[in-house]
Design a protein around this motif. Structure first.
Motif, PDB file in Angstrom:
ATOM      1  N   ASN A 501      -8.739   9.839 -10.673  1.00 43.29           N
ATOM      2  CA  ASN A 501      -8.980   9.337  -9.329  1.00 43.29           C
ATOM      3  C   ASN A 501     -10.463   9.184  -9.018  1.00 43.29           C
ATOM      4  O   ASN A 501     -10.842   8.934  -7.886  1.00 43.29           O
ATOM      5  N   ALA A 512      -4.437   2.102  -8.929  1.00 42.21           N
ATOM      6  CA  ALA A 512      -3.002   2.368  -9.051  1.00 42.21           C
ATOM      7  C   ALA A 512      -2.655   3.741  -8.491  1.00 42.21           C
ATOM      8  O   ALA A 512      -1.629   3.918  -7.806  1.00 42.21           O
ATOM      9  N   LEU A 513      -3.503   4.746  -8.774  1.00 40.43           N
ATOM     10  CA  LEU A 513      -3.244   6.086  -8.250  1.00 40.43           C
ATOM     11  C   LEU A 513      -3.357   6.109  -6.717  1.00 40.43           C
ATOM     12  O   LEU A 513      -2.614   6.829  -6.042  1.00 40.43           O
ATOM     13  N   VAL A 515      -2.644   3.617  -4.693  1.00 38.20           N
ATOM     14  CA  VAL A 515      -1.406   3.013  -4.192  1.00 38.20           C
ATOM     15  C   VAL A 515      -0.264   4.004  -4.261  1.00 38.20           C
ATOM     16  O   VAL A 515       0.527   4.152  -3.315  1.00 38.20           O
ATOM     17  N   LEU A 516      -0.165   4.721  -5.388  1.00 38.30           N
ATOM     18  CA  LEU A 516       0.896   5.716  -5.550  1.00 38.30           C
ATOM     19  C   LEU A 516       0.750   6.835  -4.533  1.00 38.30           C
ATOM     20  O   LEU A 516       1.742   7.283  -3.920  1.00 38.30           O
ATOM     21  N   ASP A 517      -0.480   7.308  -4.308  1.00 41.45           N
ATOM     22  CA  ASP A 517      -0.708   8.385  -3.343  1.00 41.45           C
ATOM     23  C   ASP A 517      -0.328   7.941  -1.931  1.00 41.45           C
ATOM     24  O   ASP A 517       0.313   8.697  -1.177  1.00 41.45           O
ATOM     25  N   ALA A 519       1.860   5.615  -1.158  1.00 41.11           N
ATOM     26  CA  ALA A 519       3.312   5.463  -1.100  1.00 41.11           C
ATOM     27  C   ALA A 519       3.992   6.810  -0.917  1.00 41.11           C
ATOM     28  O   ALA A 519       4.948   6.947  -0.127  1.00 41.11           O
ATOM     29  N   ILE A 520       3.508   7.833  -1.644  1.00 41.88           N
ATOM     30  CA  ILE A 520       4.107   9.166  -1.506  1.00 41.88           C
ATOM     31  C   ILE A 520       3.845   9.730  -0.113  1.00 41.88           C
ATOM     32  O   ILE A 520       4.731  10.346   0.517  1.00 41.88           O
ATOM     33  N   TYR A 523       6.205   8.154   2.267  1.00 44.66           N
ATOM     34  CA  TYR A 523       7.564   8.654   2.063  1.00 44.66           C
ATOM     35  C   TYR A 523       7.735  10.019   2.729  1.00 44.66           C
ATOM     36  O   TYR A 523       8.760  10.308   3.357  1.00 44.66           O
TER      37      TYR A 523
END
Length: 531
Positions: A501, A512-513, A515-517, A519-520, A523
């Motif tokens: 990161n 990408a990380l 975006v993933l962070d 999204a989580i 959620y």
């Protein structure tokens, strides 16, 4: 191991048509042993009936030799070719060699000549004083002299040359090719083959061909030398030879090759590209110690580094040791070629005279073999799941409990890194040599008792073996794979991903990380769970 690691031999299995080791290019010095110092020059001239060692006498011998070369060329209608600076001699002589080969008879194809620097005898003159005679002193110096290249076509060796310097003590160079000799011996033995440039592409009897290659040695080379010195004009006479003044051969540059021919080019190309990518640090001293079987000290001369040469799409990997080197490349799109080029036989602890060629060839073949063995470990460091579990989990060996070597544990990772560093030690490793390395990698205290405990679990896991009657250990093949696998995965995969990161991780990974962070986080917010 229940399911052993993937090895280079597995990748090669079923894809290799031919694997042959042979002497390749052979470059020799011809020198007169008892004409190397000034006093020997005086004795030589005295044996010719000249009690005064005047340089005029030596000049007369050289003039006679140069005249005999011109007469030899005229009488036999042999072309004399001038070599100029920058000329590629073999290319310039190729048409003449091809013409001689077509005759089907051995002979001198052409004679090249050039002005080159050579180590020759140099005379200093002290003028006469008080009516006395002048004094002459002889030593060695590098001078520009005329050299003659006799390019010959030989029944046994095919194309070759003998180079003779025209000034005292008339140094000689001889160039031969071991593969060319092996091709002719294979023909005589009825073995079918096809050529791969300077080598073999296919062969109907690989074992027979290897036996032929093993047979080439000092006897055949000396026979070539004697055969052509009897036919060529030389500055020394039969009378000189009777007095003990004649040339002996020593090794100047010897190339020993191993050629692995693949059944399909794509298999070989993929294999070599993987090796090249995984062995760019081949020239490090610790790796060269293992490959060349020689100890590298801080005082050892030479630049130890990997040099990658690219010509078009072809890549050659070179790693030097002192004056010598080992190189690896993919030949004509279908064969892996490994060559050890020895420019000074003492680099491998071998004397220079031709009689020591078998010893040098054996050591050079070992270098080729060790290089590929070393790449076996680097290329085949995958640990199959059952093997990984046996090392990473507690197990029982011969009724004794073998503690786990858990991946990611700082002490185990430091131990694996230390083993990877000490894999090059020919004499093995011990508590004394291993402990400081682990301590430096762990960056914490590491006692003798802890090291003894770790050595015990490495031994019970089958990763090291104790040398008889000592407290010294050597890594097994599984031990090398364990050290490299643990170190590679941890250093090249786990650590970069855990720090992905932030720089120096690639921008694409960091985005990408992120975006993933996000999204989580969304959620979790949608689930109304407090963070």
């Amino acid at each position: 191991m229940t399911s052993r690691a993937v090895r280079t031999s597995d990748l090669l299995a079923g894809h290799v048509d031919l694997d042959v080791s042979c002497l390749d290019r052979i470059y020799l010095n011809g020198y007169v042993p008892n004409l190397q110092v000034g006093g020997q020059v005086v004795s030589f001239l005295a044996s010719r009936g000249f009690p005064i060692p005047s340089p005029a006498v030596v000049g007369r011998i050289g003039d006679q030799f140069r005249a005999s070369v011109r007469s030899f060329a005229d009488n036999n209608k042999i072309a004399m070719v001038t070599f100029r600076k920058g000329d590629r001699k073999i290319e310039k002589m190729a048409p003449y060699l091809a013409r001689q080969a077509k005759t089907g008879r051995p002979g001198v194809a052409a004679i090249g000549w050039a002005q080159e620097f050579q180590w020759v005898a140099s005379c200093t003159t002290t003028p006469a004083h008080g009516g006395g005679a002048p004094h002459f002193g002889w030593s060695r110096a590098e001078r520009r002299v005329t050299c003659y290249y006799f390019y010959v076509w030989d029944d046994e060796f095919g194309p070759a040359f003998v180079k003779i310097g025209s000034y005292f003590p008339y140094p000689i160079k001889v160039w031969l090719n071991g593969h060319e000799w092996a091709k002719r011996q294979a023909d005589k033995a009825g073995i079918g083959w096809t050529a791969l440039a300077n080598g073999f592409a296919t062969c109907t009897d690989p074992i027979g061909l290897q036996t032929i290659c093993d047979h080439l040695g000092p006897v055949q080379i000396q026979a070539f030398f004697d055969r052509w010195l009897d036919r060529l004009p030389v500055p020394l006479t039969d009378q000189d030879r009777a007095h003990g003044y004649w040339w002996e051969l020593s090794m100047r540059q010897i190339e020993v090759s191993r050629t692995i021919v693949f059944d399909q080019p794509r298999n070989g190309r993929a294999f070599f590209e993987a090796l090249a990518a995984d062995n760019l640090d081949l020239g490090r001293p610790e790796r060269l110690e293992l490959i060349f079987g020689r100890k590298i000290l801080p005082s050892t001369t030479g630049v130890f580094a990997t040099r990658v040469v690219t010509r078009g799409v072809d890549v050659t990997i070179n790693a030097g040791y002192k004056h010598s080197r080992v190189k690896e490349y993919f030949k004509e799109g279908r064969a892996l070629r490994i060559e050890t080029v020895v420019n000074d036989s003492t680099d491998l602890g071998v004397k220079r005279r031709l009689v020591h060629l078998p010893e040098l060839q054996a050591k050079a073949r070992d270098v080729n073999r060790r290089l590929l063995d070393h790449e076996h470990v680097g290329r085949g460091c995958v640990l199959a799941s059952p093997a990984f579990e046996r090392i990473a989990q507690p197990s029982v060996t011969d009724g004794r409990r073998a503690p786990a070597l858990r991946f990611g544990d700082p002490r185990v990772q430091a131990l694996a890194g230390a083993l990877a560093v000490t894999a090059h030690l020919i004499g093995g490793l011990s508590n004394k040599t291993l402990r400081p390395l682990v301590e430096s990698l762990l960056d914490a205290d590491y006692s003798r008792a802890q090291c003894c405990y770790d050595l015990r679990r490495l031994r019970l896991k089958g990763l090291i073996e104790r040398l008889p009657h000592s407290n010294t250990y050597t890594l097994t093949d599984d031990g090398q794979r364990f050290a490299i696998f643990y170190s590679k995965v941890h250093n090249r995969l786990l650590r970069p991903l855990l720090a992905a990161n932030q720089p120096p991780a690639p921008l694409e990974v960091r985005q990408a990380l992120r975006v993933l962070d996000n999204a989580i986080t969304d959620y979790i917010n949608d689930a109304r769970i407090a963070t």
